[in-house]
Design a protein around this motif. Structure first.
Motif, mmCIF file in Angstrom:
data_model
loop_
_atom_site.group_PDB
_atom_site.id
_atom_site.type_symbol
_atom_site.label_atom_id
_atom_site.label_comp_id
_atom_site.label_asym_id
_atom_site.label_seq_id
_atom_site.Cartn_x
_atom_site.Cartn_y
_atom_site.Cartn_z
ATOM 1 N N ASN A 452 -21.481 -44.843 -52.334
ATOM 2 C CA ASN A 452 -22.799 -44.100 -53.555
ATOM 3 C C ASN A 452 -23.556 -44.625 -53.013
ATOM 4 O O ASN A 452 -24.839 -43.706 -53.113
ATOM 5 C CB ASN A 452 -22.081 -44.998 -54.779
ATOM 6 C CG ASN A 452 -20.795 -43.673 -55.595
ATOM 7 O OD1 ASN A 452 -21.246 -42.775 -55.353
ATOM 8 N ND2 ASN A 452 -20.399 -44.691 -56.746
ATOM 9 N N LYS A 455 -25.120 -42.470 -50.386
ATOM 10 C CA LYS A 455 -25.024 -40.772 -50.677
ATOM 11 C C LYS A 455 -25.922 -41.082 -51.565
ATOM 12 O O LYS A 455 -27.349 -39.776 -51.440
ATOM 13 C CB LYS A 455 -23.646 -40.581 -51.872
ATOM 14 C CG LYS A 455 -24.007 -39.143 -52.162
ATOM 15 C CD LYS A 455 -22.635 -38.815 -53.097
ATOM 16 C CE LYS A 455 -22.197 -39.373 -53.939
ATOM 17 N NZ LYS A 455 -20.759 -39.109 -54.823
ATOM 18 N N ILE A 487 -32.295 -43.133 -55.488
ATOM 19 C CA ILE A 487 -32.747 -42.489 -56.563
ATOM 20 C C ILE A 487 -32.326 -43.481 -57.898
ATOM 21 O O ILE A 487 -33.693 -43.054 -58.575
ATOM 22 C CB ILE A 487 -32.278 -41.735 -56.657
ATOM 23 C CG1 ILE A 487 -30.996 -41.483 -56.534
ATOM 24 C CG2 ILE A 487 -32.082 -40.823 -55.438
ATOM 25 C CD1 ILE A 487 -30.237 -40.261 -57.675
ATOM 26 N N GLY A 488 -32.011 -44.734 -57.829
ATOM 27 C CA GLY A 488 -31.775 -45.519 -59.066
ATOM 28 C C GLY A 488 -31.144 -44.543 -60.032
ATOM 29 O O GLY A 488 -30.119 -43.694 -59.824
ATOM 30 N N ILE A 497 -21.935 -44.636 -66.195
ATOM 31 C CA ILE A 497 -21.548 -44.746 -65.149
ATOM 32 C C ILE A 497 -20.442 -45.034 -64.624
ATOM 33 O O ILE A 497 -19.317 -44.600 -63.787
ATOM 34 C CB ILE A 497 -22.738 -44.694 -64.279
ATOM 35 C CG1 ILE A 497 -22.620 -46.550 -63.893
ATOM 36 C CG2 ILE A 497 -23.901 -43.802 -64.212
ATOM 37 C CD1 ILE A 497 -23.828 -46.565 -62.594
ATOM 38 N N ALA A 504 -24.486 -39.995 -64.372
ATOM 39 C CA ALA A 504 -25.205 -40.430 -64.437
ATOM 40 C C ALA A 504 -26.514 -39.195 -64.732
ATOM 41 O O ALA A 504 -27.068 -39.271 -66.279
ATOM 42 C CB ALA A 504 -26.617 -41.294 -63.539
ATOM 43 N N GLY A 514 -19.182 -35.356 -55.996
ATOM 44 C CA GLY A 514 -18.451 -36.754 -56.772
ATOM 45 C C GLY A 514 -17.738 -36.134 -57.842
ATOM 46 O O GLY A 514 -18.006 -34.989 -58.931
ATOM 47 N N LEU A 517 -15.659 -40.851 -60.758
ATOM 48 C CA LEU A 517 -14.221 -41.300 -60.899
ATOM 49 C C LEU A 517 -14.242 -42.267 -60.334
ATOM 50 O O LEU A 517 -13.687 -43.786 -60.205
ATOM 51 C CB LEU A 517 -12.802 -40.521 -60.405
ATOM 52 C CG LEU A 517 -12.127 -39.634 -61.238
ATOM 53 C CD1 LEU A 517 -10.743 -38.815 -60.432
ATOM 54 C CD2 LEU A 517 -11.238 -40.538 -62.283
ATOM 55 N N LEU A 519 -16.271 -44.966 -59.593
ATOM 56 C CA LEU A 519 -16.948 -46.358 -60.083
ATOM 57 C C LEU A 519 -15.757 -47.306 -61.330
ATOM 58 O O LEU A 519 -15.497 -47.558 -61.435
ATOM 59 C CB LEU A 519 -18.201 -46.011 -61.501
ATOM 60 C CG LEU A 519 -19.176 -45.789 -59.862
ATOM 61 C CD1 LEU A 519 -20.822 -46.174 -60.596
ATOM 62 C CD2 LEU A 519 -19.718 -47.455 -58.451
ATOM 63 N N ALA A 520 -15.165 -45.736 -61.688
ATOM 64 C CA ALA A 520 -14.190 -45.542 -63.156
ATOM 65 C C ALA A 520 -13.273 -46.583 -62.379
ATOM 66 O O ALA A 520 -12.735 -47.396 -62.896
ATOM 67 C CB ALA A 520 -13.702 -45.109 -63.633
ATOM 68 N N PHE A 545 -25.802 -52.801 -57.260
ATOM 69 C CA PHE A 545 -24.427 -52.750 -58.102
ATOM 70 C C PHE A 545 -23.879 -54.489 -57.194
ATOM 71 O O PHE A 545 -23.777 -54.731 -55.824
ATOM 72 C CB PHE A 545 -23.044 -51.346 -56.891
ATOM 73 C CG PHE A 545 -22.949 -50.916 -58.001
ATOM 74 C CD1 PHE A 545 -23.871 -49.906 -58.073
ATOM 75 C CD2 PHE A 545 -22.685 -50.781 -59.312
ATOM 76 C CE1 PHE A 545 -24.708 -48.133 -57.905
ATOM 77 C CE2 PHE A 545 -23.190 -49.063 -59.230
ATOM 78 C CZ PHE A 545 -24.231 -48.503 -59.613
HETATM 79 P P1 ADP Z 1 -18.918 -40.404 -58.265
HETATM 80 O O1 ADP Z 1 -19.983 -40.195 -57.061
HETATM 81 O O2 ADP Z 1 -18.094 -39.453 -57.733
HETATM 82 O O3 ADP Z 1 -20.145 -38.549 -59.491
HETATM 83 P P2 ADP Z 1 -18.680 -42.615 -59.364
HETATM 84 O O4 ADP Z 1 -18.619 -42.709 -60.429
HETATM 85 O O5 ADP Z 1 -18.984 -43.062 -57.808
HETATM 86 O O6 ADP Z 1 -18.462 -41.382 -59.116
HETATM 87 O O7 ADP Z 1 -19.961 -42.564 -59.539
HETATM 88 C C1 ADP Z 1 -21.129 -42.078 -60.428
HETATM 89 C C2 ADP Z 1 -22.271 -41.719 -61.384
HETATM 90 O O8 ADP Z 1 -23.531 -43.090 -60.705
HETATM 91 C C3 ADP Z 1 -23.066 -41.238 -59.912
HETATM 92 O O9 ADP Z 1 -22.177 -39.409 -60.021
HETATM 93 C C4 ADP Z 1 -23.935 -41.761 -59.772
HETATM 94 O O10 ADP Z 1 -25.317 -40.659 -60.962
HETATM 95 C C5 ADP Z 1 -24.088 -42.958 -60.290
HETATM 96 N N1 ADP Z 1 -24.750 -43.076 -59.093
HETATM 97 C C6 ADP Z 1 -23.698 -44.834 -58.616
HETATM 98 N N2 ADP Z 1 -24.212 -45.296 -57.406
HETATM 99 C C7 ADP Z 1 -25.211 -44.792 -57.129
HETATM 100 C C8 ADP Z 1 -26.787 -45.446 -56.942
HETATM 101 N N3 ADP Z 1 -26.472 -45.872 -55.718
HETATM 102 N N4 ADP Z 1 -27.473 -44.706 -56.935
HETATM 103 C C9 ADP Z 1 -27.558 -43.816 -57.831
HETATM 104 N N5 ADP Z 1 -26.928 -43.579 -59.113
HETATM 105 C C10 ADP Z 1 -25.616 -43.756 -58.517
#
Ligand code: ADP
Length: 976
Positions: A452, A455, A487-488, A497, A504, A514, A517, A519-520, A545
């Protein structure tokens, strides 16, 4: 003494009252005073009697007094009168007297008889008001109690009617309900003191429906307040008057059931006496009406609540069923998806291994990476469904944390590289390395968080840090953090999230893809590891994180990686050149941990300056560690300058390049760079590279190089039986096995697989689990049963598209030896086969020969003398081992048999003699199984193989003919 002297003197002059005085006195009394004769008539009544009862003296004296007594009190009154007449006096006897207007008054009597005349002298107090108050109180109390105890309105209504009637001594009660739609009142319940009576009135009440203002209930409804009718038989607005007359009903009152100002219903009561309005009773009943209203509100709320609770329970059950169904559905669908993907991935892998054009390779690579992405998605869904169905369990295996994390980062490196994002991993020295836990699931969390971070980061860096948070009872709590400069995440999105399928920003989704799923799943895995996950983030600044997890620390026996085993390397001067501050910090720390002297600079120019400086100070650097890609002057330019400068001839160059840029490798070679490493670097590799670069012997390497079984041809050619019903998968499996150098026979169900095993000679079975007619599990069980009396065991590898935990267990329980999940990956399968069939790679004989001569000589580095030496020793020793084997079999001693077979196998292993080796190995397996039925056969086989081997070896030792044949010698020993 007495200031009011007059009064005193008056008392002095007081004469006893005359009869006239007394008469006036009696006339003055508010109490009822009367004299009754023995004939049952009043002989005298005072004016209070007339006032209280409303009759004239004449009227009262003209009729037997018992006629004025309430019918219900007559018997008691007669007996009390007789009691008094017999000479007793009475002080408190109560009864009801009828007044002229038909109403009754309660009188409390005291009486005595004049024995000489037989006259009874009576005095009475009117206690009607007190009695009414008592009955009002009783009624209110009774209603309150009913309302407190009754669960429903239907249960309460008859009890309320009864309570009021009985407390007030009224004859009939009825309750009416307002029908809002029709705008009428309907009677819902009646109560009669004596059910046998007043039937007609009851029927009439039930058959009436009153509009607002009509009859007593209608009047109460219209006015929303209580009403009283002294005598319904004379009331102009009482439709039931005729029947009331007939049934002897007179007084009535009614009051509304109120909820706020709304009339929900009406209660009415009837008495068989005419009664004056009782304002206090009406006031109290109006309170009772509100009380009933509140009861209705409460019970309907409770009803609603009950309905709600029931609905909630139903919904919960439905949700649980749905979750179960969903999990099963996901498991099934993932199976369905895996089956065709098996073909896609496998065929692509095969195609990539063939001779194809560059263009075709590009297309196939794209297919391969898309298929991999799809497989990851399927795995995510499957994980999620397992977590939801609470089926996910963590593994508990020993692993090496640094290796696991560095390997993980290596996988992620190309992604970071493509985006130009620095990727670093910093593990604090205090973090224990040898842990017990679930490395795969840890890796999954790290891949998700770091993935992530890459990404969502366009430039800057992504750093994974690990530190020791706490330790307790041999367990360590580690704190992991993944920091990015991306991007935060806005504060309000930070909590959601971690929920499934949430992202987000939905526009982010479109940009970044994505499922929401990751993070869940990570959060759930972290929870399973006894830790917590959280995020700190500022939009446009980046995110960190954090998560914690508990691991068991491996105990004694597993040695910790020594920090400084190489004295010569201590204080080794290393120049670190990297523009990224985090990387520099990490490298400095790494070198410090190795007790080397790391000096870090931030670019090419300062590197060259520092090197110059070192020459002047006569403190040259042993190694320069260069980041390949830096702004201004990149690592390659710096390397070029250094290698062109003869003064730096003794300095070794190590380049840190980025994955995915093959041209870097070539440049390194041209520039005379000693070694290059791909970021993210593994500490162990960096160490190895540095040691190698400065010319340390390999023996001092920190870790033994890992054995790579690369060459497919090194394996024994096996005859493989593939049992698989799907045609594409049949073809694929065939190709894969052929690719691995094996021969394949295909059957398409479990039954055929059994017959084939029984009929043919196979070395291995690859068995699909789900097949028509007889599935893979049944077939395996059948094969194992068939093998038992024969003492054979054919290795069976399960190939299944089920990837749920527990599938593996059921496969192994059915008697399978290994397990691969579809899509079948060549490497995985190759590993499984190697483990199962254990072909002694270096010892395979040339086809037909007892000994692989080439391998044999290679094993001793071509040293024939050495070979002769070993062969002589073996020839002298093996008969004793064989004898040991014979003895162990006779004693049925499996342990000694195992030991002897094992050491013989080890000895044979020196001679690249596969058949003999296999025979020894089989005997060892039999010993291990503890079932020695087959041991004799196996030992005979081993003996005959050894005869052949000994023949061959004697050729080396040069005295084949002079030796007593082994078999013979063994027999002799046995006899002796
Ligand atoms: P996915 O990446 O498959 O959409 P995740 O559950 O891993 O699913 O992440 C959920 C959401 O959390 C992401 O779609 C993004 O909006 C946000 N997110 C996670 N990690 C980051 C990060 N390092 N920086 C910014 N946004 C993040």
């Amino acid at each position: 003494m007495f200031p009011i002297g007059g009064a005193v003197s008056t008392a002095h002059r007081f004469n006893q009252p005359t009869e006239k005085d007394l008469r006036e006195f009696i006339d003055l009394s508010l109490n009822l005073l009367c004299i009754a004769g023995a004939d049952g008539y009043f002989k005298y009544v005072n004016p209070a009697c007339e006032r209280t009862l409303g009759y004239t003296r004449e009227e009262l004296l003209s009729r037997p007094y018992i006629e004025f007594v309430h019918a219900d009190d007559r018997l008691a009154t007669i007996s009390e009168a007789e009691h008094v007449a017999s000479g007793h006096s009475t002080v408190s006897f109560e009864n009801r007297y009828r007044c002229k207007d038909g109403s009754y008054k309660w009188l409390l009597w005291s009486a005595m008889v004049r024995a000489e005349t037989g006259l009874i002298y009576c005095a009475a107090v009117d206690v009607t008001e007190r009695k009414c108050e008592e009955s009002r109180q009783a009624a209110q109390y009774a209603v309150t109690r009913v309302l407190a105890e009754a669960p429903t309105l239907a249960d309460a209504t008859p009890k309320i009617l009864q309570a009021i009637c009985e407390s007030l001594d009224w004859s009939v009660g009825a309750i009416w309900r307002v029908e809002q739609k029709e705008q009428v009142l309907h009677c819902v319940e009646t109560w009669r003191k004596r059910p046998a009576q007043l039937k007609e009135f009851d029927l009439s009440t039930h058959s009436h429906a009153f509009s607002p203002g009509v009859g007593l209930p209608g009047r109460v409804w219209a006015q929303a307040r209580p009403a009283w009718i002294e005598d319904v038989t004379h009331d102009p607005n009482f439709p039931r008057a005729a029947i009331a007359t007939q049934e002897g009903l007179h007084a009535a009152f009614g009051f509304p059931i109120l909820l706020g100002s709304e009339v929900l219903g009406v209660l009415e009561f009837f008495s068989q006496a005419i009664q004056q309005p009782d304002a206090k009773l009406l006031e109290m009943m109006s309170a009772v009406g509100s009380q009933i209203g509140q009861f209705i509100e409460r019970t309907s709320a409770e009803d609603a609540l009950r309905v709600y609770a029931r609905d909630l329970e139903n919904a919960r059950q439905r949700a649980e069923e749905a979750t179960r169904a969903k999990s099963e559905f996901l498991a099934n669908i993932s199976h369905e998806i895996r089956t065709p993907m098996n073909a896609m991935i496998g065929m692509t892998e095969l195609a990539l291994a063939t001779r194809i054009t560059r263009e075709q390779r590009e297309y196939l690579s794209a297919i391969e990476s898309s298929a991999d992405a799809l497989l990851r998605l399927v795995n995510d869904l499957l994980d999620f469904s397992k977590i939801e169905a609470r089926k996910l369990q963590l593994d508990h295996v020993a692993f090496n944390l640094r290796d696991a994390l560095e390997d993980t980062m290596r996988v992620l490196a190309p992604r970071a590289q493509q985006k130009g994002v620095e990727l670093a991993c910093q593990i604090q020295p205090s973090v224990p390395d040898a842990l017990v836990g679930d490395p795969l699931r840890l890796r999954q969390i790290v891949v998700n968080l770091v993935g992530n971070a890459i990404k969502f980061t366009e430039h800057g860096e992504v750093v994974l840090r690990v530190q020791l948070e706490s330790s307790r009872n041999g367990n360590a709590q580690l704190h992991f953090s993944v920091t990015d400069t991306g991007i935060g995440i806005p504060v309000e999105k930070q909590a959601i999230i971690f929920e499934a399928f949430s992202q987000a920003d939905s526009s982010t989704t479109r940009r970044y893809g994505g499922t929401g799923l990751g993070l869940a799943i990570s959060a759930q895995l972290v929870e399973l590891m006894g830790g917590k996950i959280s995020v700190e983030s500022q939009p446009d600044r980046g995110s960190t994180f954090h998560f914690t997890a508990w691991f068991e620390v491996q105990q004694a026996g597993t040695k910790k990686t020594p920090l400084l085993p190489w004295r010569t390397l201590a204080h080794l001067p290393v120049l670190i050149v990297d523009d990224n501050a985090t990387n520099r910090r990490i490298l400095e720390e790494v070198f410090a941990n190795w007790h080397m002297r790391g000096v870090a600079v931030d670019g090419g120019r300062s590197a060259l300056a520092t090197l110059e400086d070192s020459l002047h100070k006569n403190q040259p650097f042993a190694v320069v560690l260069l980041d390949g890609h830096m702004p201004d002057m990149d690592g390659f330019t710096v390397a070029e300058r250094i290698s062109n400068d003869r003064r730096f001839a003794g300095t070794k160059l190590v380049m840190l390049t980025s994955a995915g840029q093959p041209e870097d490798v070539a440049r390194c070679r041209n520039l005379g760079i000693s070694a290059y490493l791909t970021k993210p670097i593994k500490q162990s590799e960096l160490f190895d590279v540095i040691v190698t670069a400065i010319g340390q012997p390999l023996a001092t390497r920190r870790r033994a190089p890992k054995l790579r079984k690369r060459s497919l041809s090194a394996h024994r050619r096996l005859h493989v039986l593939v049992a698989e019903d799907n045609q594409v998968n049949q073809l694929l499996a065939t190709r894969i096995f052929e690719k691995l150098g094996h021969q394949v026979t295909v059957v398409s169900n479990g039954r055929d697989a059994c017959s084939a095993v029984q009929a043919g000679k196979f070395d291995l079975v690859a068995m699909d689990v789900q097949m028509p007619e007889m599935d893979g599990l049944e077939a395996t069980t059948a094969i194992r049963i068939w093998e038992k009396p024969r003492g054979t065991h054919i290795p069976i590898i399960a190939m299944t598209a089920h990837a749920m935990k527990g599938d593996r267990e059921s496969c192994l329980a059915a008697g399978m030896d290994a397990y691969t999940s579809k899509p079948i990956r060549i490497r995985e399968l190759e590993r499984a086969i190697t483990e199962l069939v254990q072909a002694p790679v270096a010892k395979v004989p040339q086809a037909g020969g007892v000994i692989d001569q080439t391998a044999l000589l290679a094993g001793v580095d071509g040293n024939r003398r050495l070979l002769r030496e070993i062969a002589r020793l073996f020839l002298a020793d093996y008969p004793q081992r064989l004898a040991e084997i014979e003895r162990a079999i006779s004693r049925a001693d499996a342990v000694s048999l195992g030991k002897a077979a094992h050491s013989l196998k080890g000895a044979i292993g020196n001679f690249a003699a596969e058949n003999a080796y296999m025979a020894a190995q089989r005997l060892e397996s039999i010993a291990k199984s503890g079932d020695l039925d087959m041991a004799r056969d196996a030992s005979a086989r081993l003996e005959s193989e050894l005869v052949l081997l000994a023949e061959e070896l004697r050729k080396f030792t040069g005295n084949s003919s002079t030796r007593v044949p082994k078999k013979h010698r063994v027999k002799k020993r046995k006899r002796g």
